[in-house]
Design a protein around this motif. Structure first.
Motif, mmCIF file in Angstrom:
data_model
loop_
_atom_site.group_PDB
_atom_site.id
_atom_site.type_symbol
_atom_site.label_atom_id
_atom_site.label_comp_id
_atom_site.label_asym_id
_atom_site.label_seq_id
_atom_site.Cartn_x
_atom_site.Cartn_y
_atom_site.Cartn_z
ATOM 1 N N HIS A 33 0.864 -1.008 -0.037
ATOM 2 C CA HIS A 33 -0.023 0.048 -0.059
ATOM 3 C C HIS A 33 0.872 1.334 0.053
ATOM 4 C CE1 HIS A 33 -3.109 -3.087 1.509
ATOM 5 N NE2 HIS A 33 -3.963 -2.106 0.817
ATOM 6 N N VAL A 34 0.236 2.332 -0.731
ATOM 7 C CA VAL A 34 0.915 3.564 -0.681
ATOM 8 C C VAL A 34 0.146 4.579 0.122
ATOM 9 C CG1 VAL A 34 1.642 5.575 -2.028
ATOM 10 C CG2 VAL A 34 2.242 3.063 -2.851
ATOM 11 N N GLU A 35 0.598 5.150 1.018
ATOM 12 C CA GLU A 35 0.009 6.540 1.819
ATOM 13 C C GLU A 35 0.247 7.657 1.496
ATOM 14 O OE1 GLU A 35 -1.834 7.714 6.242
ATOM 15 O OE2 GLU A 35 -0.293 6.245 5.982
ATOM 16 N N ILE A 36 -0.611 8.498 1.076
ATOM 17 C CA ILE A 36 -0.341 9.746 0.657
ATOM 18 C C ILE A 36 -0.735 11.058 1.428
ATOM 19 C CG2 ILE A 36 -0.278 11.400 -1.376
ATOM 20 C CD1 ILE A 36 -1.464 8.116 -2.135
ATOM 21 N N LEU A 37 0.029 11.939 1.873
ATOM 22 C CA LEU A 37 -0.382 13.059 2.923
ATOM 23 C C LEU A 37 -0.019 14.312 2.087
ATOM 24 C CD1 LEU A 37 0.549 10.589 4.825
ATOM 25 C CD2 LEU A 37 -0.287 12.717 6.333
ATOM 26 N N ASP A 38 -0.936 15.355 1.920
ATOM 27 C CA ASP A 38 -0.684 16.451 1.115
ATOM 28 C C ASP A 38 -0.380 17.329 2.502
ATOM 29 O OD1 ASP A 38 -0.585 18.962 0.173
ATOM 30 O OD2 ASP A 38 -2.552 18.628 -1.263
ATOM 31 N N LEU A 39 1.098 17.950 2.365
ATOM 32 C CA LEU A 39 1.567 18.829 3.407
ATOM 33 C C LEU A 39 1.408 20.227 2.984
ATOM 34 C CD1 LEU A 39 4.614 16.582 4.225
ATOM 35 C CD2 LEU A 39 2.481 16.475 5.324
ATOM 36 N N GLY A 40 0.832 20.533 1.991
ATOM 37 C CA GLY A 40 0.790 21.763 1.318
ATOM 38 C C GLY A 40 1.794 22.467 0.830
ATOM 39 N N ASN A 41 1.833 23.487 -0.071
ATOM 40 C CA ASN A 41 2.921 24.178 -0.824
ATOM 41 C C ASN A 41 3.535 23.066 -1.686
ATOM 42 O OD1 ASN A 41 2.409 26.697 0.074
ATOM 43 N ND2 ASN A 41 3.388 26.275 2.063
ATOM 44 N N SER A 42 2.734 22.459 -2.417
ATOM 45 C CA SER A 42 3.430 21.197 -3.203
ATOM 46 C C SER A 42 4.386 20.552 -2.615
ATOM 47 C CB SER A 42 4.244 22.132 -4.671
ATOM 48 O OG SER A 42 3.342 22.702 -5.307
ATOM 49 N N LYS A 43 4.000 19.979 -1.306
ATOM 50 C CA LYS A 43 5.026 19.216 -0.753
ATOM 51 C C LYS A 43 4.027 17.907 -0.355
ATOM 52 C CE LYS A 43 8.177 19.299 2.995
ATOM 53 N NZ LYS A 43 8.972 20.156 4.033
ATOM 54 N N TYR A 44 4.389 16.692 -0.228
ATOM 55 C CA TYR A 44 3.652 15.570 -0.154
ATOM 56 C C TYR A 44 4.686 14.585 0.465
ATOM 57 C CZ TYR A 44 0.788 17.360 -3.733
ATOM 58 O OH TYR A 44 0.086 18.406 -4.445
ATOM 59 N N GLN A 45 3.976 13.923 1.807
ATOM 60 C CA GLN A 45 4.737 12.939 2.356
ATOM 61 C C GLN A 45 4.093 11.451 2.034
ATOM 62 O OE1 GLN A 45 4.495 13.172 6.583
ATOM 63 N NE2 GLN A 45 6.362 11.889 6.838
#
Length: 140
Positions: free
Chosen positions: A41-53
């Motif tokens: 599985h892949v978990e994607i978080l949007d950290l804002g300002n074109s930044k993703y964890q």
């Protein structure tokens, strides 16, 4: 019901059930979106300002791993495709684009490999959907 309708009903059930059974309808252990590009599985978080964890999790949504793993991320914008810079962090990847860019961001595209297991392409419409509001604790 005729045979054609029964066949269509069976196809709809078979193609919708696997997606829900792999947890893509619920937030991940870190509150992010879940996708299953392969046998992980892949978990994607949007950290804002074109930044993703981005976490690469096992089949049970656990044990994020960077060992023998890689990630390539791109943004599709109003003017084309732009590669993101992805760096390994403690147990995830942090992918960053140009936060000052005025281009409309339309899609996040990921190519993930976890522990030598190649995943298929993941395409996510932007902005990413938010989770259901639950307060998720970090397990790791």
């Amino acid at each position: 019901m005729n045979q054609k309708m029964i066949f269509i009903a069976i196809l709809v059930f078979l193609f919708n059930f696997p997606i829900l059974s792999h947890g893509e309808n619920k937030p991940g252990p870190h509150g992010g979106l879940i996708r299953m590009p392969g046998n992980f599985h892949v978990e994607i978080l949007d950290l804002g300002n074109s930044k993703y964890q981005i976490y690469l999790l096992d089949i049970n949504f656990e044990n994020p791993s960077l060992k023998s793993s890689s990630l390539v991320a791109k943004l599709r914008t109003s003017e084309g495709y732009k590669n993101l810079s992805c760096e390994a962090a403690k147990n995830s990847f942090i992918c960053t684009g140009d936060p000052k860019s005025k281009k409309a961001k339309k899609e996040l595209i990921l190519f993930a490999n976890r522990e030598n297991s190649k995943g298929s392409e993941i395409k996510l419409e932007l902005p990413l959907k938010k989770d259901n509001g639950d307060n998720h604790e970090h397990k790791y």
